[in-house]
Design an enzyme around this catalytic site. Sequence first.
Site, PDB file in Angstrom:
ATOM      1  NE  ARG A  56      -6.403  28.938   8.048  1.00  0.00           N
ATOM      2  CZ  ARG A  56      -5.401  29.477   7.342  1.00  0.00           C
ATOM      3  NH1 ARG A  56      -5.155  30.748   7.404  1.00  0.00           N
ATOM      4  NH2 ARG A  56      -4.664  28.707   6.565  1.00  0.00           N
ATOM      5  CB  THR A  57     -10.307  27.586  14.183  1.00  0.00           C
ATOM      6  OG1 THR A  57     -10.813  27.972  12.911  1.00  0.00           O
ATOM      7  CG2 THR A  57     -11.342  27.907  15.240  1.00  0.00           C
ATOM      8  CE  LYS A  96      -7.358   3.857  23.862  1.00  0.00           C
ATOM      9  NZ  LYS A  96      -6.771   4.589  24.998  1.00  0.00           N
ATOM     10  NE  ARG A 148     -13.403  22.927  12.691  1.00  0.00           N
ATOM     11  CZ  ARG A 148     -13.341  24.011  11.912  1.00  0.00           C
ATOM     12  NH1 ARG A 148     -13.551  25.207  12.411  1.00  0.00           N
ATOM     13  NH2 ARG A 148     -13.088  23.884  10.636  1.00  0.00           N
ATOM     14  CG  HIS A 153     -16.682  28.731  12.628  1.00  0.00           C
ATOM     15  ND1 HIS A 153     -16.184  28.896  13.905  1.00  0.00           N
ATOM     16  CD2 HIS A 153     -15.604  28.667  11.818  1.00  0.00           C
ATOM     17  CE1 HIS A 153     -14.854  28.930  13.837  1.00  0.00           C
ATOM     18  NE2 HIS A 153     -14.485  28.799  12.583  1.00  0.00           N
TER      19      HIS A 153
END
Lengths: 155, 303
Positions: free
Chosen positions: B51-52, B80, B101, B129
Amino acid sequence: MNRKRKELIVSALNNGTVIDHIPPERVFQVIRILGLDQTGKQVYFGTNLESKKYGRKGIIKISDTYFENEEINKIALVAPSATLIEIHDFEVVRKTHVVIPETIEKIVKCFNPNCITNKELISTRFHVIYDENGLLKLVCHYCEKNTSKANFVFV
Amino acid sequence: MKNRSLISISDYSKQEQIDLLDRAANFEQHPRRDILKNKVIASLFFEPSTRTRLSFESAVQQLGGSVVGFTSSDSSSVQKGESLKDTILTVSNYCDLIVIRHPVDGSARYASEVSPVPIINAGDGANQHPTQCLLDMYSIRKTQNKLENLDITFVGDLKYGRTVHSLIIALCQFNTRFHLVSPVELKLPSAVKRFIKEAKLHYEQYIDLTEVVAKSDIIYMTRIQRERFPDPIEYEKVKNAYNLRNNMLENSRPNLKILHPLPRVNEISVDVDSSSKAYYFEQARNGVFVRQALIASILGLIS
Ligand SMILES: [Zn+2]
């Protein structure tokens, strides 16, 4: 007798810095933090010496070297009781105490295992705060979590 | 705000936060314009948060910008074992701004220090946040017509809930009366209470939610998140501690609104959804306008 001997050793240094009243178990840490293991200058140190004030103490003497406050204050976390004596031509010209700086870099690890400083090769950086009981805490610049004195792990 | 990363809500002054809310209100009036034309925004989601991510991407695309990036499932460079620094330095060649994020605390701050382009933190581990915080402030101001002097009640996981921590710290600027409802195990940490005390404000702590419904302007519900608990037994003990039902709202204030950062599990019953006091879905919608305002401000496209 003690006093006399101290004067003798101090006066053996014609130019340089004496760091006195270091907790005996922290001498090697102080050497590392100040990079004295890398210097080309003469360094003398002693540990478990008798001290009137503290019982036992450590001492470091570095010839032909002077420290900026910013640099010497890096040792304040490990040796808050340390005194700094600057010597020019066998004379003590300045005597100061270390002061805990507002920010601490590199010396301590962040206590938060999920902090980026514990995941990637990054130097730690903390802001010093005092809690309601006056106890020193380090706030991580990155994860913003507190590390208290009991949890200090030195890099 | 031009060229300034947003990692923590406190990176911006109170006035800057209010300016952003004002600009967001403007975007709510006119959410579709072409001001991000020819701009590329990178969206780097090292952990899933659908949703973000959708909110950010929608914000950019409604303004005519384009989005490049990855989500954790397809991020080959992460698999990797590339360092965060290398990823940021590489991606910054391709874009004007990076939204990140990441599951590690402090990763966004670090990214902002190595990146030549500005960074917006879309959540770094359990830490910050800030766009959630801004959209919460926006939602509170919009529904109450002010931010000052409100009774704001926080319910649920006040210990691990990072949105709660940031929002409480931000609300300390607005003379808020805080009501804190949580199981004993999930009380607000003293490090956050310290901000309330330093602002010379008051908080009261409760275990029972029914005690506080009637004296709230805002009830901010939170999910008790399993992943934040080191001990699964602790989680089982508290996971169903709160459940807000429609009949509990009978004596509530007429202006009461119920907020929730979403997704909810069972802390708000579905029968609350039809109440005029339920605001959590509109709250999510406000996130788009706040993010539009933020991106446009950082890129210096509005003033
Ligand atoms: Zn940290």
